[in-house]
Write an enzyme that holds these catalytic residues in place. Structure first.
Site, PDB file in Angstrom:
ATOM      1  N   LYS A  68     -20.070  10.348   4.890  1.00  0.00           N
ATOM      2  CA  LYS A  68     -21.478   9.639   6.003  1.00  0.00           C
ATOM      3  C   LYS A  68     -20.897  11.004   6.922  1.00  0.00           C
ATOM      4  O   LYS A  68     -21.858  10.858   7.829  1.00  0.00           O
ATOM      5  CB  LYS A  68     -21.119   8.632   6.008  1.00  0.00           C
ATOM      6  CG  LYS A  68     -21.166   7.400   4.812  1.00  0.00           C
ATOM      7  CD  LYS A  68     -22.264   8.482   3.842  1.00  0.00           C
ATOM      8  CE  LYS A  68     -22.004   7.918   2.727  1.00  0.00           C
ATOM      9  NZ  LYS A  68     -20.895   8.283   0.952  1.00  0.00           N
ATOM     10  N   LEU A 122      -3.952   2.015   5.082  1.00  0.00           N
ATOM     11  CA  LEU A 122      -5.013   0.907   4.374  1.00  0.00           C
ATOM     12  C   LEU A 122      -5.981   1.876   4.880  1.00  0.00           C
ATOM     13  O   LEU A 122      -6.243   2.916   5.030  1.00  0.00           O
ATOM     14  CB  LEU A 122      -4.337   0.224   5.766  1.00  0.00           C
ATOM     15  CG  LEU A 122      -3.543  -0.168   5.711  1.00  0.00           C
ATOM     16  CD1 LEU A 122      -2.753  -1.061   6.768  1.00  0.00           C
ATOM     17  CD2 LEU A 122      -3.422  -1.465   4.637  1.00  0.00           C
ATOM     18  N   GLY A 123      -6.490   1.161   4.144  1.00  0.00           N
ATOM     19  CA  GLY A 123      -8.206   1.750   3.923  1.00  0.00           C
ATOM     20  C   GLY A 123      -8.599   2.070   2.226  1.00  0.00           C
ATOM     21  O   GLY A 123     -10.202   2.179   2.061  1.00  0.00           O
ATOM     22  N   GLU A 164     -24.677  20.080 -14.319  1.00  0.00           N
ATOM     23  CA  GLU A 164     -24.599  18.678 -14.277  1.00  0.00           C
ATOM     24  C   GLU A 164     -24.633  18.426 -15.785  1.00  0.00           C
ATOM     25  O   GLU A 164     -26.017  19.260 -16.419  1.00  0.00           O
ATOM     26  CB  GLU A 164     -25.312  17.641 -13.727  1.00  0.00           C
ATOM     27  CG  GLU A 164     -25.690  16.634 -14.975  1.00  0.00           C
ATOM     28  CD  GLU A 164     -24.834  15.836 -14.486  1.00  0.00           C
ATOM     29  OE1 GLU A 164     -24.992  15.079 -15.489  1.00  0.00           O
ATOM     30  OE2 GLU A 164     -24.292  15.774 -13.445  1.00  0.00           O
ATOM     31  N   GLU A 220       0.302  -1.237   0.063  1.00  0.00           N
ATOM     32  CA  GLU A 220      -0.057  -0.332  -0.384  1.00  0.00           C
ATOM     33  C   GLU A 220       0.780   1.341  -0.121  1.00  0.00           C
ATOM     34  O   GLU A 220       1.489   0.989   0.583  1.00  0.00           O
ATOM     35  CB  GLU A 220      -0.877   0.486   1.312  1.00  0.00           C
ATOM     36  CG  GLU A 220      -1.153   0.977   1.737  1.00  0.00           C
ATOM     37  CD  GLU A 220      -2.322   1.782   0.218  1.00  0.00           C
ATOM     38  OE1 GLU A 220      -2.564   2.867   0.013  1.00  0.00           O
ATOM     39  OE2 GLU A 220      -3.103   0.731  -0.373  1.00  0.00           O
ATOM     40  N   GLY A 271     -20.657  18.431 -11.796  1.00  0.00           N
ATOM     41  CA  GLY A 271     -21.519  17.098 -12.160  1.00  0.00           C
ATOM     42  C   GLY A 271     -22.053  17.034 -10.617  1.00  0.00           C
ATOM     43  O   GLY A 271     -21.737  17.306  -9.534  1.00  0.00           O
ATOM     44  N   GLY A 272     -23.221  16.036 -10.740  1.00  0.00           N
ATOM     45  CA  GLY A 272     -24.679  15.801 -10.692  1.00  0.00           C
ATOM     46  C   GLY A 272     -24.849  14.302 -10.274  1.00  0.00           C
ATOM     47  O   GLY A 272     -25.882  13.959  -9.917  1.00  0.00           O
ATOM     48  N   HIS A 325     -44.060  -2.259  12.761  1.00  0.00           N
ATOM     49  CA  HIS A 325     -44.496  -0.932  12.726  1.00  0.00           C
ATOM     50  C   HIS A 325     -44.350  -0.538  14.497  1.00  0.00           C
ATOM     51  O   HIS A 325     -44.710  -1.101  15.432  1.00  0.00           O
ATOM     52  CB  HIS A 325     -45.948  -1.754  12.771  1.00  0.00           C
ATOM     53  CG  HIS A 325     -46.787   0.089  12.580  1.00  0.00           C
ATOM     54  ND1 HIS A 325     -46.777   1.024  12.269  1.00  0.00           N
ATOM     55  CD2 HIS A 325     -47.195   0.595  13.987  1.00  0.00           C
ATOM     56  CE1 HIS A 325     -47.415   1.654  12.474  1.00  0.00           C
ATOM     57  NE2 HIS A 325     -47.882   2.133  13.419  1.00  0.00           N
TER      58      HIS A 325
END
Length: 457
Positions: free
Chosen positions: A51, A38-39, A204, A34, A181-182, A448
């Site tokens: 995220k 790493l990752g 876009e 690598e 860019g979309g 539910h």
């Protein structure tokens, strides 16, 4: 005498470390090379930090825009509560470091030797890394990909960045973000920066956002983002980027159906796709033998290249899907096929997620794709507007669309725009792989209150 290994893996991203661990679990000697951390992109400059930032920005938006209506405030100044951009990126870095330490621990326990450096494949069995020459019975290429920039004049201007710069260190703070860019990367960054109250403009080139997914995704997402204040131009071909005098930011000139237009911001993010990290990885004779196409590596169904002892998985496969979970599955399959233990994953149906608000997720065929393949289908679409959990979470426009083969009503596609879509798509992918019918799915009782109730055919 060169070092000898059963498998040499080049690249320590999701594909590379998964392949190394799989081979080690089969009692094979493995060397993992690598050049950076790493990752790979996913952990360091992609999925994970994005995220983490989406969560921080989403929490800020919810407090600022929705907190009072939910009975939650942060004191008298709640409507103008500030955010700490550096702290947001520090949180993302902490998550990265924790996960990277976990990968390092797994490789140590698996007795995988890890070398830092760039691997140069000299022949069918030999790799040079620094001053060291190593030999492998097999070589697995898993170098991943990097941002690809189109030939737009002005990309060299300060303030023009790719996702790498946006996710490195403390990132890039700005007042007005212009996205060229979309696609998936573009709309997720649009979500982050708009949640933080920034001006956001998306340019876009295709007729809609998320052009490779179900057309209703792009249409609905465009409505949601516009409602939140994003400026969106589709069918927009960027012609150039210029620095405005006296520190006035960056001006993007583009052409669309209305003619030539301009938009000015202080940061331009270019997110128009990714290219494989194969440049400089091979001796000339090896590169010629691999028959690279625009840097991508052709492989057969066993992930073998034109040089049988050299395999390739992940983002650098010609015609492949550039997703971390697809790369991991391919890596497992390649190693198990290589050492005679059979395939581990069904890679026919690969789910895909976009972590906007609401989330988008899909697997299998769209109705349009089925039509192109001559398959007659029926589509069942349920809106989330009447779903209790979706209403509680403040979800806007959303739906779950299931595509069934018309003749036998077997599920062939699932397309979700709703809260928790990313969590639910795995179950629907399993349903597609299992060949479940609409009748079989109707017998299932969903809990539910959950958004999953909307999956009832």
């Amino acid at each position: 005498m060169p070092d000898l290994f059963d498998l040499i893996v080049i690249g320590g991203g999701p594909a590379g470390y998964t392949a190394a661990l799989e081979a080690a679990s089969l009692s094979r000697s493995v060397l993992l090379i690598e050049r950076d951390q790493l990752g790979g992109t996913c952990l360091n400059r992609g999925c994970i930090p994005t995220k983490a930032l989406l969560r921080s920005a989403g929490l800020y938006r919810e407090l600022r825009e929705e907190g009072a209506s939910l009975g939650v405030t942060a004191g008298e100044n709640a409507p103008t509560v500030p955010y700490d951009f550096s702290a947001m990126h520090a949180h993302a870095t902490e998550v990265r470091n924790t996960l990277r330490s976990g990968i390092e621990g797994l490789l140590r326990r698996g007795k995988v030797e890890v070398v830092t450096g760039s691997g140069l494949v000299q022949d069918a069995h030999t790799v040079q890394v620094g001053d060291r020459i190593v030999t492998g019975q097999h070589i697995l290429l898993a170098m991943g990909s990097q941002p690809a920039c189109p030939p737009i004049p002005g990309l060299e201007n300060p303030g023009v960045v790719t996702s790498d710069e946006m996710l490195t260190g403390e990132g890039v703070d700005c007042r007005h973000l212009i996205l060229i860019g979309g696609g998936v990367i573009g709309v997720e960054f649009a979500q982050i920066y708009r949640d933080l109250g920034k001006e956001v403009t998306i340019l876009e080139a295709m007729p809609r956002l998320l052009p490779t997914l179900d057309r209703e995704f792009g249409q609905s997402l465009q409505m949601n983002l516009k409602k939140r204040g994003c400026e969106i131009f589709t069918g927009a071909m960027v012609q150039g980027i210029e620095a405005v005098a006296d520190g006035g930011g960056l001006c993007c000139t583009f052409a669309d159906k209305k003619g030539t237009q301009q938009v000015t911001g202080d940061c331009v993010l270019v997110c128009t796709g990714r290219r494989p990290c194969t440049k400089g990885a091979f001796a000339p004779a090896v590169e010629e033998a691999l028959h690279l196409q625009r840097g991508f590596v052709p492989v057969n169904e066993r992930y073998e290249t034109a040089v049988p002892s050299i395999l390739a998985v992940g983002d650098l496969i010609l015609g492949g899907i550039q997703l971390a979970h697809a790369a991991e599955a391919q890596a497992k399959n390649a190693v198990r096929l290589l050492f005679g233990t059979g395939p581990a994953k069904n890679c026919t149906i690969i789910p895909s997620c976009v972590f906007t608000q609401p989330e988008i997720a899909c697997a299998g065929l769209t109705a349009d794709e089925a039509k192109e393949q001559g398959i007659d289908v029926i589509v069942r679409k349920n809106l989330t507007s009447a779903n209790g959990k979706a209403l509680i979470e403040g979800a806007g426009r959303g739906f779950i669309k299931l595509v069934y083969h018309k003749e036998d009503e077997v599920l062939v596609g699932a397309h979700l725009l709703c809260p928790h879509a990313g969590e639910m798509i795995g179950t629907l992918t399993a349903c597609i792989n299992a060949g479940l019918t609409r009748t079989q799915m109707e017998t299932t009782v969903f809990p539910h209150p959950t958004v999953s109730e909307t999956m009832i055919p």
